[in-house]
Design an enzyme around this catalytic site. Structure first.
Site, PDB file in Angstrom:
ATOM      1  N   LYS A 138      99.844  85.146  35.664  1.00 45.82           N
ATOM      2  CA  LYS A 138     101.161  85.601  35.549  1.00 45.82           C
ATOM      3  C   LYS A 138     101.741  86.796  36.380  1.00 45.82           C
ATOM      4  O   LYS A 138     100.808  87.611  36.369  1.00 45.82           O
ATOM      5  CB  LYS A 138     101.605  86.019  33.913  1.00 45.82           C
ATOM      6  CG  LYS A 138     103.158  85.703  33.783  1.00 45.82           C
ATOM      7  CD  LYS A 138     103.408  84.160  33.546  1.00 45.82           C
ATOM      8  CE  LYS A 138     104.874  84.110  33.245  1.00 45.82           C
ATOM      9  NZ  LYS A 138     104.810  82.463  32.599  1.00 45.82           N
ATOM     10  N   ASP A 178     109.715  81.664  36.843  1.00 43.06           N
ATOM     11  CA  ASP A 178     110.050  82.259  35.216  1.00 43.06           C
ATOM     12  C   ASP A 178     111.272  82.718  35.218  1.00 43.06           C
ATOM     13  O   ASP A 178     112.019  82.381  36.142  1.00 43.06           O
ATOM     14  CB  ASP A 178     108.766  82.918  35.264  1.00 43.06           C
ATOM     15  CG  ASP A 178     108.489  83.058  33.696  1.00 43.06           C
ATOM     16  OD1 ASP A 178     108.064  82.213  32.721  1.00 43.06           O
ATOM     17  OD2 ASP A 178     108.992  84.111  32.910  1.00 43.06           O
TER      18      ASP A 178
HETATM   19  N1  GLU Z   1     106.580  80.195  34.151  1.00 43.79           N
HETATM   20  C1  GLU Z   1     106.291  78.824  33.628  1.00 43.79           C
HETATM   21  C2  GLU Z   1     105.507  78.895  32.400  1.00 43.79           C
HETATM   22  O1  GLU Z   1     105.635  79.646  31.612  1.00 43.79           O
HETATM   23  C3  GLU Z   1     105.492  77.862  34.709  1.00 43.79           C
HETATM   24  C4  GLU Z   1     104.442  78.378  35.553  1.00 43.79           C
HETATM   25  C5  GLU Z   1     104.178  77.363  36.541  1.00 43.79           C
HETATM   26  O2  GLU Z   1     104.821  76.655  36.675  1.00 43.79           O
HETATM   27  O3  GLU Z   1     103.094  77.955  37.107  1.00 43.79           O
HETATM   28  O4  GLU Z   1     104.568  77.982  31.977  1.00 43.79           O
END
Ligand code: GLU
Length: 458
Positions: A138, A178
């Site tokens: 992340k 996100d």
């Molecule tokens: N931010 C999204 C999550 O919390 C998607 C992450 C992604 O697609 O890599 O899962």
């Protein structure tokens, strides 16, 4: 196993979990969200070590709670008045035992090391649950896109990715969107990354515009997936979304498409929110209006009442939980639904709760729902549809092919059904039938832990 031996092993497993939690607490002082997410997983894992002492022997819990690396960096950029601004950028590469690091990038003033680590930690288990070959990561920044011009957002994003480009890549670490990061920001990142590397590395980001390498159906996937998961959970009780009253917090990407799918399945959505307040529409929220306001015009949700006279706007987003409903889908942000909100929802007869956001319910709220027999779907299972379609975007990029929206949606349904099944089965196998929190944590953990054992100690 005789009773005495079983008792002995139980207390060994308990001691192990307790000791490692104390270690994590000591090593990450004051990191409230990260410790909360760790505690929640640890609570579920005790029965696992009873069945799998090899995980203790291999120090899996000590290793799985320590990120592979945390990258923190300065992001300097120039605002429209010519003033130099400085933000902090992060990328937490938590675990790549089953695939390249994968997870979104968040631009929000609350971003800090604790929030980044909790999100990357959760992402590791979520991604494992999808059944796809993606590890957990992340990233983000405390940059606040609110009130910034498009050029400011572009300059900030280019500066952010100039530093981050050293650490990511299609087989290394694949960021996506996100909170505060959508296809526009991903476009700026992708452009800058390719400029720096001198090529066109399609698979380095997901959530791209479907016209330039993105997957159809990615935008809808988190919200739709959440509703598919809750529908499965309801089906298990002989029920469905049809005829239900639903409230959805948030009005961003996840909330919008959760509302759209719930309505398509025959529900009425009574309320949704943004960080300022919520709207209540007794005739049912019109999703097209929400899309126009939030997805296209970047307006506040309050303006919904201009288009729908019977709708009412209330200041303060947390009060949304006072609206009586059958199903609640918290789709805004972490810890937005507290114990008192859970008590209110329960008193008003809520039957099911599905987390569209990451950890939107506090620990106390989750316990309150479970103690009152409310079906509860944790985010790492219920909102995994987004990252699952991101993994599909990676596949399409590798194959240099594009699937139709129908193909993607069909695959998403299968993934969500499989996640439901794995959570259900793990909960049964480990003695917590119907507890999807325990089920999700165990099923996700087993997949990652097995790979870690197989790959040796490092
Ligand atoms: N931010 C999204 C999550 O919390 C998607 C992450 C992604 O697609 O890599 O899962």
């Amino acid at each position: 196993m005789d009773l005495l031996r079983e008792q002995e092993q139980k207390s060994r497993a308990n001691d192990y979990v307790h000791e490692v939690y104390e270690l994590v607490k000591k090593r990450n002082p004051g990191e409230k969200e990260f410790l909360q997410a760790t505690r929640e997983i640890f609570d579920s894992l005790r029965p696992v070590f009873l069945k799998h002492p090899e995980f203790m022997h291999n120090g899996i819990l000590e290793r799985i709670t320590e990120p592979d690396r945390v990258i923190s960096f300065r992001v300097a950029w120039e605002d429209d008045t010519g003033k130099v601004q400085v933000n902090r950028g992060f990328r937490v590469q938590f675990n790549n035992s089953i695939g390249p690091y994968k997870g979104g990038i968040r631009f929000h003033p609350t971003v800090n090391s604790s929030i980044m680590k909790f999100l990357a930690f959760e992402q590791t288990f979520k991604n494992a649950l999808t059944g796809m070959p993606i590890g957990g990561g992340k990233g983000g920044s405390d940059f606040d896109p609110k009130g910034k011009s498009e050029r400011e957002i572009m300059r900030f994003t280019q500066s952010f990715i100039t530093e981050l480009s050293k650490y990511i890549g299609a087989d290394m670490d694949v960021p996506a969107g996100d909170i505060g990061v959508g296809k526009r920001e991903i476009g700026f990142m992708f452009g800058q990354y390719n400029r720096l590397k001198g090529g066109f590395e399609a698979g380095v980001f997901t959530g791209k515009d479907p016209n330039h390498g993105g997957s159809l159906g990615r935008k809808e996937a988190t919200g739709y997936g959440c509703v598919y998961f809750v529908e499965e959970m309801l089906k298990g009780k002989g029920d469905s979304f049809a005829g239900k009253k639903v409230i959805v917090s948030g009005s961003g990407n996840v909330a919008t498409y959760a509302m759209e799918k719930a309505i398509e399945l025959g529900a009425t959505v009574l309320a949704c929110s943004d960080s300022s307040g919520y709207i209540y529409d007794p005739e049912g929220i019109n999703v097209e209006t929400v899309k126009k306001l939030k997805e296209f015009d970047n307006k506040r949700i309050q303006e919904y009442t201009k288009f729908h006279k019977h709708a009412v706007y209330y200041e303060g987003c947390n009060n949304i939980w006072s609206v009586a409903c059958d199903i609640a889908l918290p789709c805004a942000t972490q810890n937005e639904l507290e114990e008192t909100d859970a008590a209110l929802l329960t008193a008003n007869g809520v039957k099911a709760v599905g987390e569209g956001a990451n950890m939107p319910c506090t620990e106390e709220a989750v316990h309150a729902f479970q103690a009152n027999g409310v079906l509860f779907a944790p985010g790492k299972a219920a909102n995994a549809g987004g990252v699952a379609v991101s993994a599909m975007e990676m596949s399409q990029n590798s194959m240099r092919l594009s699937w139709t929206v129908e193909e993607v949606d069909e695959k998403l349904k299968v993934v969500m059904k499989n996640i439901y099944r794995s959570c259900f089965d793990a909960a049964e196998d480990y003695g917590y039938p119907g507890n999807f929190v325990v089920g999700a944590n165990i099923a996700g953990f087993l997949k990652v832990a097995d790979a870690m054992v197989a790959h040796g100690i490092h």
